[in-house]
Design a protein around this motif. Structure first.
Motif, PDB file in Angstrom:
ATOM      1  N   GLN A  44     -10.898  22.028  29.815  1.00  0.00           N
ATOM      2  CA  GLN A  44     -10.933  22.237  31.504  1.00  0.00           C
ATOM      3  C   GLN A  44     -10.342  23.797  31.552  1.00  0.00           C
ATOM      4  OE1 GLN A  44      -8.457  19.525  33.176  1.00  0.00           O
ATOM      5  NE2 GLN A  44     -10.190  17.737  33.649  1.00  0.00           N
ATOM      6  N   ARG A  45      -9.506  24.079  30.621  1.00  0.00           N
ATOM      7  CA  ARG A  45      -8.915  25.280  30.521  1.00  0.00           C
ATOM      8  C   ARG A  45     -10.005  26.432  30.260  1.00  0.00           C
ATOM      9  NH1 ARG A  45      -3.441  26.901  26.964  1.00  0.00           N
ATOM     10  NH2 ARG A  45      -3.375  29.130  27.640  1.00  0.00           N
ATOM     11  N   GLU A  46     -10.911  26.023  29.246  1.00  0.00           N
ATOM     12  CA  GLU A  46     -11.752  26.952  28.803  1.00  0.00           C
ATOM     13  C   GLU A  46     -12.863  26.960  29.933  1.00  0.00           C
ATOM     14  OE1 GLU A  46     -15.233  27.455  25.294  1.00  0.00           O
ATOM     15  OE2 GLU A  46     -13.610  26.089  25.243  1.00  0.00           O
ATOM     16  N   LEU A  47     -13.169  25.851  30.755  1.00  0.00           N
ATOM     17  CA  LEU A  47     -14.046  25.886  31.758  1.00  0.00           C
ATOM     18  C   LEU A  47     -13.397  26.784  32.873  1.00  0.00           C
ATOM     19  CD1 LEU A  47     -16.616  24.964  33.063  1.00  0.00           C
ATOM     20  CD2 LEU A  47     -15.374  23.100  33.687  1.00  0.00           C
ATOM     21  N   GLU A  48     -12.264  26.771  33.051  1.00  0.00           N
ATOM     22  CA  GLU A  48     -11.808  27.682  34.324  1.00  0.00           C
ATOM     23  C   GLU A  48     -11.594  28.921  33.943  1.00  0.00           C
ATOM     24  OE1 GLU A  48      -7.581  26.242  35.134  1.00  0.00           O
ATOM     25  OE2 GLU A  48      -8.481  24.304  35.723  1.00  0.00           O
ATOM     26  N   LEU A  49     -11.449  29.438  32.688  1.00  0.00           N
ATOM     27  CA  LEU A  49     -11.587  30.608  32.055  1.00  0.00           C
ATOM     28  C   LEU A  49     -13.191  31.323  32.100  1.00  0.00           C
ATOM     29  CD1 LEU A  49     -10.223  33.259  30.647  1.00  0.00           C
ATOM     30  CD2 LEU A  49     -11.088  32.056  28.348  1.00  0.00           C
ATOM     31  N   HIS A  50     -14.107  30.554  32.001  1.00  0.00           N
ATOM     32  CA  HIS A  50     -15.400  30.897  32.095  1.00  0.00           C
ATOM     33  C   HIS A  50     -15.756  31.118  33.653  1.00  0.00           C
ATOM     34  CE1 HIS A  50     -16.567  30.737  27.855  1.00  0.00           C
ATOM     35  NE2 HIS A  50     -16.372  29.416  27.680  1.00  0.00           N
ATOM     36  N   ARG A  51     -15.131  30.249  34.553  1.00  0.00           N
ATOM     37  CA  ARG A  51     -15.490  30.529  35.882  1.00  0.00           C
ATOM     38  C   ARG A  51     -14.624  31.783  36.323  1.00  0.00           C
ATOM     39  NH1 ARG A  51     -14.370  24.386  38.072  1.00  0.00           N
ATOM     40  NH2 ARG A  51     -16.143  23.385  37.547  1.00  0.00           N
ATOM     41  N   THR A  52     -13.532  32.154  35.915  1.00  0.00           N
ATOM     42  CA  THR A  52     -12.840  33.100  36.442  1.00  0.00           C
ATOM     43  C   THR A  52     -13.373  34.557  35.620  1.00  0.00           C
ATOM     44  OG1 THR A  52     -10.737  32.192  36.112  1.00  0.00           O
ATOM     45  CG2 THR A  52     -10.534  34.342  36.102  1.00  0.00           C
ATOM     46  N   VAL A  53     -14.108  34.207  34.397  1.00  0.00           N
ATOM     47  CA  VAL A  53     -14.911  35.386  33.950  1.00  0.00           C
ATOM     48  C   VAL A  53     -16.011  35.518  35.065  1.00  0.00           C
ATOM     49  CG1 VAL A  53     -16.015  36.381  32.060  1.00  0.00           C
ATOM     50  CG2 VAL A  53     -13.940  35.271  31.802  1.00  0.00           C
ATOM     51  N   GLU A  54     -16.712  34.381  35.176  1.00  0.00           N
ATOM     52  CA  GLU A  54     -18.106  34.692  36.129  1.00  0.00           C
ATOM     53  C   GLU A  54     -17.833  35.208  37.502  1.00  0.00           C
ATOM     54  OE1 GLU A  54     -21.956  34.601  36.787  1.00  0.00           O
ATOM     55  OE2 GLU A  54     -20.883  34.120  34.887  1.00  0.00           O
ATOM     56  N   ILE A  55     -16.484  34.893  37.989  1.00  0.00           N
ATOM     57  CA  ILE A  55     -16.297  35.382  39.430  1.00  0.00           C
ATOM     58  C   ILE A  55     -15.759  36.785  39.238  1.00  0.00           C
ATOM     59  CG2 ILE A  55     -14.321  35.326  41.046  1.00  0.00           C
ATOM     60  CD1 ILE A  55     -14.190  32.248  40.776  1.00  0.00           C
ATOM     61  N   GLU A  56     -15.108  37.247  38.307  1.00  0.00           N
ATOM     62  CA  GLU A  56     -14.967  38.764  38.156  1.00  0.00           C
ATOM     63  C   GLU A  56     -16.311  39.551  37.857  1.00  0.00           C
ATOM     64  OE1 GLU A  56     -12.196  40.442  38.325  1.00  0.00           O
ATOM     65  OE2 GLU A  56     -11.209  38.627  39.021  1.00  0.00           O
TER      66      GLU A  56
END
Length: 86
Positions: free
Chosen positions: A70-82
């Motif tokens: 879940q932490r890795e998924l949130e990181l990917h989401r954050t990178v995609e938003i950025e």
């Protein structure tokens, strides 16, 4: 919560039955040693303790792995938003 408790109890009973069957099989083919299998309170306690420790470690591993995913998924989401902001 009731289903989880029932599942843990069923898992312990199945593990205990499997441990007894394996010990009987090993005794039958001569790999257990000279002592006969004695299913008494001490044997049941040790085997139940081993099952509970296994359940605790397996549950901890599952929750740790799930948390890291879940932490890795949130990181990917954050990178995609950025990336979308740029």
């Amino acid at each position: 919560m009731l289903y989880f408790s029932l599942a843990v109890i069923v898992e312990c009973v199945l593990y205990l039955a499997a441990a007894i069957l394996v010990n009987l099989f090993l005794g039958r083919i001569g790999l257990r040693g000279s002592s006969a299998l004695m299913v008494n309170l001490k044997y049941l306690g040790i085997t139940s303790w081993r099952a509970s420790i296994f359940i605790i470690y397996a549950s901890g591993y599952y929750y740790l792995k799930r948390h890291l995913e879940q932490r890795e998924l949130e990181l990917h989401r954050t990178v995609e938003i950025e990336r979308l902001r740029i």
